[in-house]
Structure formats: structure tokens, C-alpha cells
Design a protein around this motif. Structure first.
Motif, mmCIF file in Angstrom:
data_model
loop_
_atom_site.group_PDB
_atom_site.id
_atom_site.type_symbol
_atom_site.label_atom_id
_atom_site.label_comp_id
_atom_site.label_asym_id
_atom_site.label_seq_id
_atom_site.Cartn_x
_atom_site.Cartn_y
_atom_site.Cartn_z
ATOM 1 N N ASP A 115 0.806 -1.216 0.000
ATOM 2 C CA ASP A 115 0.000 0.000 0.000
ATOM 3 C C ASP A 115 0.843 1.271 0.000
ATOM 4 O O ASP A 115 0.309 2.382 -0.057
ATOM 5 N N ASP A 116 2.191 1.114 0.072
ATOM 6 C CA ASP A 116 3.121 2.253 0.057
ATOM 7 C C ASP A 116 2.911 3.195 1.234
ATOM 8 O O ASP A 116 3.342 4.347 1.191
ATOM 9 N N ILE A 117 2.251 2.735 2.274
ATOM 10 C CA ILE A 117 2.000 3.561 3.454
ATOM 11 C C ILE A 117 2.632 2.951 4.697
ATOM 12 O O ILE A 117 3.120 3.668 5.566
ATOM 13 N N HIS A 118 2.648 1.633 4.789
ATOM 14 C CA HIS A 118 3.080 0.954 6.000
ATOM 15 C C HIS A 118 4.229 -0.018 5.725
ATOM 16 O O HIS A 118 4.424 -0.471 4.586
ATOM 17 N N TYR A 119 4.933 -0.316 6.790
ATOM 18 C CA TYR A 119 5.859 -1.444 6.855
ATOM 19 C C TYR A 119 5.310 -2.432 7.876
ATOM 20 O O TYR A 119 4.480 -2.079 8.726
ATOM 21 N N VAL A 120 5.777 -3.671 7.790
ATOM 22 C CA VAL A 120 5.363 -4.703 8.741
ATOM 23 C C VAL A 120 6.616 -5.273 9.398
ATOM 24 O O VAL A 120 7.552 -5.683 8.703
ATOM 25 N N LEU A 121 6.639 -5.287 10.721
ATOM 26 C CA LEU A 121 7.711 -5.928 11.484
ATOM 27 C C LEU A 121 7.190 -7.248 12.024
ATOM 28 O O LEU A 121 6.233 -7.270 12.810
ATOM 29 N N ILE A 122 7.781 -8.335 11.582
ATOM 30 C CA ILE A 122 7.403 -9.676 12.051
ATOM 31 C C ILE A 122 8.406 -10.098 13.118
ATOM 32 O O ILE A 122 9.623 -10.087 12.886
ATOM 33 N N TRP A 141 3.441 -6.586 13.400
ATOM 34 C CA TRP A 141 3.256 -5.204 13.846
ATOM 35 C C TRP A 141 3.295 -4.284 12.637
ATOM 36 O O TRP A 141 4.310 -4.208 11.935
ATOM 37 N N GLN A 142 2.190 -3.604 12.372
ATOM 38 C CA GLN A 142 2.100 -2.693 11.234
ATOM 39 C C GLN A 142 2.547 -1.290 11.659
ATOM 40 O O GLN A 142 1.971 -0.693 12.564
ATOM 41 N N LEU A 143 3.568 -0.758 10.970
ATOM 42 C CA LEU A 143 4.184 0.513 11.344
ATOM 43 C C LEU A 143 4.059 1.532 10.217
ATOM 44 O O LEU A 143 4.042 1.166 9.037
ATOM 45 N N LYS A 144 4.021 2.795 10.596
ATOM 46 C CA LYS A 144 3.892 3.870 9.617
ATOM 47 C C LYS A 144 5.255 4.202 9.008
ATOM 48 O O LYS A 144 6.303 3.979 9.608
ATOM 49 N N ARG A 145 5.193 4.764 7.773
ATOM 50 C CA ARG A 145 6.416 5.223 7.120
ATOM 51 C C ARG A 145 6.752 6.665 7.499
ATOM 52 O O ARG A 145 7.844 7.132 7.190
ATOM 53 N N SER A 146 5.832 7.381 8.090
ATOM 54 C CA SER A 146 6.033 8.799 8.372
ATOM 55 C C SER A 146 7.145 8.998 9.397
ATOM 56 O O SER A 146 7.476 8.102 10.178
ATOM 57 N N ASP A 147 7.717 10.215 9.409
ATOM 58 C CA ASP A 147 8.802 10.536 10.322
ATOM 59 C C ASP A 147 8.289 10.682 11.751
ATOM 60 O O ASP A 147 7.147 11.095 11.991
ATOM 61 N N SER A 172 18.438 10.487 21.508
ATOM 62 C CA SER A 172 17.283 11.007 20.760
ATOM 63 C C SER A 172 17.406 10.581 19.314
ATOM 64 O O SER A 172 18.433 10.830 18.671
ATOM 65 N N LEU A 173 16.369 9.921 18.808
ATOM 66 C CA LEU A 173 16.376 9.394 17.432
ATOM 67 C C LEU A 173 15.252 10.032 16.636
ATOM 68 O O LEU A 173 14.132 10.201 17.146
ATOM 69 N N THR A 174 15.545 10.365 15.376
ATOM 70 C CA THR A 174 14.548 10.945 14.473
ATOM 71 C C THR A 174 14.663 10.281 13.106
ATOM 72 O O THR A 174 15.780 10.051 12.616
ATOM 73 N N GLY A 175 13.527 9.989 12.499
ATOM 74 C CA GLY A 175 13.520 9.364 11.183
ATOM 75 C C GLY A 175 12.215 8.644 10.940
ATOM 76 O O GLY A 175 11.263 8.762 11.724
ATOM 77 N N PRO A 176 12.121 7.874 9.831
ATOM 78 C CA PRO A 176 10.914 7.084 9.585
ATOM 79 C C PRO A 176 10.624 6.158 10.763
ATOM 80 O O PRO A 176 11.537 5.513 11.289
ATOM 81 N N TYR A 177 9.366 6.091 11.139
ATOM 82 C CA TYR A 177 8.998 5.388 12.373
ATOM 83 C C TYR A 177 9.401 3.912 12.324
ATOM 84 O O TYR A 177 9.905 3.367 13.317
ATOM 85 N N TYR A 178 9.218 3.259 11.168
ATOM 86 C CA TYR A 178 9.526 1.832 11.087
ATOM 87 C C TYR A 178 11.025 1.589 11.259
ATOM 88 O O TYR A 178 11.443 0.566 11.824
ATOM 89 N N GLN A 179 11.859 2.529 10.804
ATOM 90 C CA GLN A 179 13.297 2.372 10.968
ATOM 91 C C GLN A 179 13.714 2.528 12.426
ATOM 92 O O GLN A 179 14.596 1.811 12.915
ATOM 93 N N LEU A 180 13.067 3.454 13.122
ATOM 94 C CA LEU A 180 13.394 3.648 14.533
ATOM 95 C C LEU A 180 13.061 2.407 15.356
ATOM 96 O O LEU A 180 13.846 1.966 16.207
ATOM 97 N N VAL A 181 11.882 1.835 15.106
ATOM 98 C CA VAL A 181 11.475 0.637 15.842
ATOM 99 C C VAL A 181 12.435 -0.511 15.572
ATOM 100 O O VAL A 181 12.901 -1.207 16.492
ATOM 101 N N ALA A 182 12.757 -0.719 14.292
ATOM 102 C CA ALA A 182 13.654 -1.822 13.933
ATOM 103 C C ALA A 182 15.038 -1.629 14.543
ATOM 104 O O ALA A 182 15.662 -2.599 15.022
ATOM 105 N N ARG A 183 15.525 -0.400 14.578
ATOM 106 C CA ARG A 183 16.858 -0.147 15.128
ATOM 107 C C ARG A 183 16.889 -0.409 16.625
ATOM 108 O O ARG A 183 17.841 -1.029 17.138
#
Length: 502
Positions: A115-122, A141-147, A172-183
Motif C-alpha cells: 500500500d506504500d503507506i506501512h511497513y510490517v515488522l514480524i 506489527w504494522q508501522l507507519k512510514r512517516s517521520d 534522541s532518534l529521528t527518522g521514519p517510524y519503522y526504521q526507529l522501531v527496527a533499530r
């Protein structure tokens, strides 16, 4: 209160795994030796239990927190807030709470949704969590791409002391939400996060749409495994796969059978709990994905049971991909028999006999316009795969010819009249003749079938207004052909009358 499950016990035995106590807000609780009697009744009860049981506090120092509004869990379904600790993470929702140790996590997989809106973390678990009688081996876990931005409750020096340098973790971390969670999960648990590889579908995505039983989802061919999300969530490692097999679409609808196919994956018996070769069938995959999938699986050295048969069938049904059910005249020639009329491809072999399907089409053109050998109709393109079909077809025809010599005479083609008018050209052929050079120039490595598929896709993407110039050219050529045919028949009739008079 959660209790430790005994996995070594008999599966038929009942175990107490969770106990919930509802405490009225104003319930009297013995507040002896408690810190604050103004706390709610539930909090005071918890403090009392912790004191009497001498149990260690389960919270510890929370390092990071992800709010429930920032992401939705698809499995188990619901909104959960996630708290990160040094050795475990905690999921807390309206009905259920879970504490999961990092040591119980097998792997993380991060995938982009179509859908080009979300990422999924399994989150794959060694010990499934329980929700009633249902067990969940995967958290999706469905995560947003937004910052977004999150805070880590550690100093820079504490992060270096605990997890080392160059981890990407900061206070303090800033960036796309799915990247922050994965990191955060990757660093705190010291486990890898797997993601997509080099595979790209026909529409330039990392997944192909398909179904498992009655559930529609996406199949991700990764570098070392197949992943299907989200119901059921499947992770099939290539090392555990015995074979894959391409099959004709088994769903409903005759039209779908020519435009879709199924993929059957058979697992090795050693990788299943039952000791049998379990199978997973992914249905209703678009036929345009066949070449990409077969090449990908071949490169991964997976055993493909019917690769030769599947490739032959795909070539024989290539014309069905280019058919347009809404147009009649515009689809003439869509099977590719006249598309390369101006130049020869590298795979063209004029000495080889044409496939039977091409011969039938040329004979049908004979009966209508007597123009099978004109420049616009030949050469007919054959790929290397079609050569094999042509040989087998030729061999079978030789057997039939030897068994029935009389039929051979009946099927003999009549002689070409050099004065016959040139056959008419459809709007689709005009379009192909115009666009083919640019496609060849853009990617010279494209084979003839791939070129035909790309032309068919471009033609279908045009609206009626864009097709109008080609339709006008076809109408003008049809008028030309009609006029020349009438003149031709008139001259032939006069010549026959003169011969009769002589």
C-alpha cells in the motif's frame, strides 16, 4: 499475574498460566508497611503481593516506549503499547499484557507493504504467546512510514558501554517510524533484522499478491526464505523446502485459469513437526509474475518439479496475456505472429518450421486476403523455447502425415498470387510497429516474448482517446484493402472469362 509454563509436561494436562484480579476502586486494603495509602486499590494490592512473595519487580528501567496509537498489531489483532527494557519487551493492551524476553525471539523481519503507506515488522518467537486457546508464534506489527522521534533513556556513554559504538542508537532518534522501531529492537536484543532482497515483481515491488486458502495476502521471496503475510503468517526457509511446483490456477472462472497460476511449496519431512512433507499452496498469482519467479527460484537452486512443462505452457498461452476482451478488431495480431514485421530478432531462425499455431493463423489469413508472404506478415519471431515446441509439433505431424497421406494433399497450401492486395493492418499492429523500436532501444536484452508482453501491457494502459489515432490508421487501411480486393477480384474475373473464350 503471569506464571511460567511447563513445556516439558504432558500436553493434555491443564496449567495455570495467568491470574487476573479485579479490585474495586475504593476496596479496603491492609496498608501496613505500604508506601502510600492514597494509591488505587489495585496498586496497593500489587505492592502487597510483591512484598509478601519477595518477587522481583518486573518493570525494571524502561529504556524506550512506543505508543499504541503509532502502530497496530495485526497478530494478535489489536492496539498494544510496547515498552523496551534491557532484557525483554512488554506489550500492554486493553485486555492482554505480555512480557517477552529477547532470548525467546528467533528473528525479526521488516517488510514493506504494497500500500506504500506501512511497513510490517514480524517478530518470530521460539515460545509462542497465548491468548485464550490461541497460540501466536509470530507477532505482526504494522508501522507507519512517516517521520517520528523517540527518546532512549540512556546517555551516550551508557549506550557505548552496554551496546558498543556505531550501533546507530542515540539518546534522541529521528527518522521514519519503522526504521526507529527496527533499530531499537536490533540493538537492545542483539539480533539481526532481515528485510527484502533483490527480488522485484512485474510492478516493481518486493512481493506478489496471492492467496492461501481463502485469505488474500502478499508473498515475499527473500534471499533465504519465503514470507507470507498476514493470515496465516508463514516463514518458509529455502533450506527446509524439498521442491516447488507451478500449477494451473485451481480457482473459479475460466478466464482466470489463463491469467493466473498457483505455486505449490513442499517442505522437507525433517522440518515439520508431523514428520510428513507438508505443503503450502499459494494461489491466484498473476501470470506476468511467472518468468520472474521461475528465474528467481532457479537462481536459488531450488528444485522445480515441472519447470520445463511450465515454461512450455507459459509460451503457448502467451497470446492470452495480450488479449483485450473489450475490443475485437484492435486485438488482431495480439498473439505476436505479425509483430516483428520490420526487423528480425536474434532468435529468428528462418530455416526452422513454424509452430502449428502460427501455421493455422497464416492459413486463416490466406483464406481472407491471400497475403501471407507480404513484408508486413513476415518474418514470424520464434524464441529458443518455441524451437522445442516447433520440433515436437513437427515430429508429431510427420507421424500423422505418414499414417494419412490423403490428408497431406488436402492441407497443401495454394500458390501465392503476386498480384493479390496487401492484407489490412489493425490498430494494435500500428501501435506495436511504432513502439517496438523504442522498447528494443531501451532494453536490447529483452526476448521476443518479453517484448510482446510489454507491448500488450502498454496497449492495455491506453484509454480510448489515446487509441484513436491508431484506429483511424486501421480504418483507412481497411478501406484501402477493401478497394484493392474488389479491384483484384474484378480483374481476376475478367482474366478467367478471357481464358474461357480462348
Amino acid at each position: 499475574m503471569q506464571f511460567v509454563e511447563n513445556d516439558a509436561g504432558d500436553g493434555d494436562e491443564h496449567q495455570l498460566v495467568e491470574l487476573r484480579v479485579w479490585v474495586p476502586p475504593d476496596a479496603p486494603i491492609d496498608n501496613e508497611d505500604l508506601d502510600d495509602d492514597r494509591e488505587p486499590g489495585a496498586t496497593r494490592l500489587q505492592q502487597r503481593i510483591m512484598k509478601l512473595s519477595k518477587m522481583r519487580a518486573v518493570t525494571g528501567d524502561m529504556l524506550a516506549e512506543f505508543a499504541s496509537d503509532d502502530g497496530t498489531f495485526l497478530l494478535p489483532r489489536g492496539r498494544y503499547g510496547v515498552e523496551m527494557y534491557s532484557s525483554f519487551f512488554r506489550m500492554h493492551g486493553n485486555m492482554y499484557d505480555y512480557k517477552i524476553a529477547y532470548s525467546d525471539v528467533e528473528r525479526y523481519i521488516l517488510l514493506p507493504k504494497n500500500d506504500d503507506i506501512h511497513y510490517v515488522l514480524i517478530i518470530a518467537l521460539d515460545k509462542p504467546i497465548r491468548q485464550g486457546q490461541q497460540r501466536y508464534a509470530f507477532l505482526v506489527w504494522q508501522l507507519k512510514r512517516s517521520d517520528a522521534s523517540i527518546d532512549i533513556n540512556l546517555t551516550d556513554q551508557a549506550i557505548i558501554d552496554r551496546y558498543g559504538e556505531n550501533t546507530g542508537l542515540k539518546p534522541s532518534l529521528t527518522g521514519p517510524y519503522y526504521q526507529l522501531v527496527a533499530r531499537v529492537f536490533k540493538v537492545l536484543s542483539s539480533k539481526k533484522v532481515y528485510t527484502t532482497g533483490k527480488f522485484k515483481s512485474s510492478d516493481d515491488r518486493h512481493a506478489v499478491s496471492c492467496s492461501v486458502k481463502a485469505r488474500t495476502g502478499q508473498l515475499y521471496p527473500l534471499e533465504r526464505s519465503f514470507v507470507f503475510i498476514h493470515q496465516p503468517t508463514l516463514v518458509l526457509r529455502f533450506e527446509d523446502i524439498a521442491a516447488v511446483e507451478f500449477e494451473r490456477f485451481s480457482g473459479y472462472g475460466q478466464g482466470s485459469a489463463t491469467r493466473n497460476f498457483d505455486l505449490r511449496v513442499t517442505m522437507k519431512s525433517s522440518s515439520t513437526d508431523s514428520g510428513k512433507n507438508d505443503e503450502h499452496v499459494f494461489t491466484s498469482i498473476e501470470r506476468t509474475e511467472y518468468n520472474i519467479l521461475s528465474e528467481f527460484l532457479s537462481n536459488k537452486n531450488l528444485k522445480i518439479k515441472n519447470l520445463q512443462t511450465a515454461e512450455t505452457e507459459q509460451q503457448q498461452q502467451l497470446s492470452n496475456l495480450l488479449d483485450d476482451d473489450d475490443d475485437d478488431d484492435d486485438d488482431a495480431g495480439a498473439d505476436g505472429s505479425m509483430l516483428d514485421s520490420e526487423e528480425e530478432d536474434d532468435d529468428f531462425v528462418p530455416e526452422k518450421p513454424l509452430p502449428s499455431s502460427s501455421k493455422k493463423k497464416r492459413k486463416a489469413d490466406d483464406d481472407e486476403s491471400d497475403d501471407d508472404e507480404s513484408d508486413d506478415d513476415e518474418p514470424v519471431i520464434q524464441t529458443k523455447k518455441k524451437k522445442t515446441v516447433a520440433k515436437s509439433t513437427s515430429s508429431s505431424k510427420q507421424k500423422r502425415k505418414s499414417a494419412a497421406p490423403d490428408q497431406k494433399k488436402k492441407k497443401k497450401r495454394k500458390k501465392k498470387d503476386p498480384n493479390a492486395p496487401k492484407g489490412k493492418t489493425s490498430a494494435y499492429i500500428y501501435f506495436c510497429n511504432e513502439k517496438r523500436p523504442s522498447i528494443k532501444e531501451k532494453d536490447p536484452s529483452l526476448s521476443a516474448p518479453d517484448t510482446l508482453k510489454e507491448l500488450g501491457r502498454l496497449w492495455k494502459a491506453l484509454d480510448d482517446e489515446a487509441k484513436e489515432p491508431y484506429k483511424k490508421l486501421a480504418e483507412a487501411d481497411a478501406a484501402r484493402w477493401k478497394s484493392e480486393t474488389e479491384e483484384y477480384k474484378k480483374n481476376r474475373k475478367e482474366e478467367e472469362e478471357e481464358e474461357d473464350d480462348e
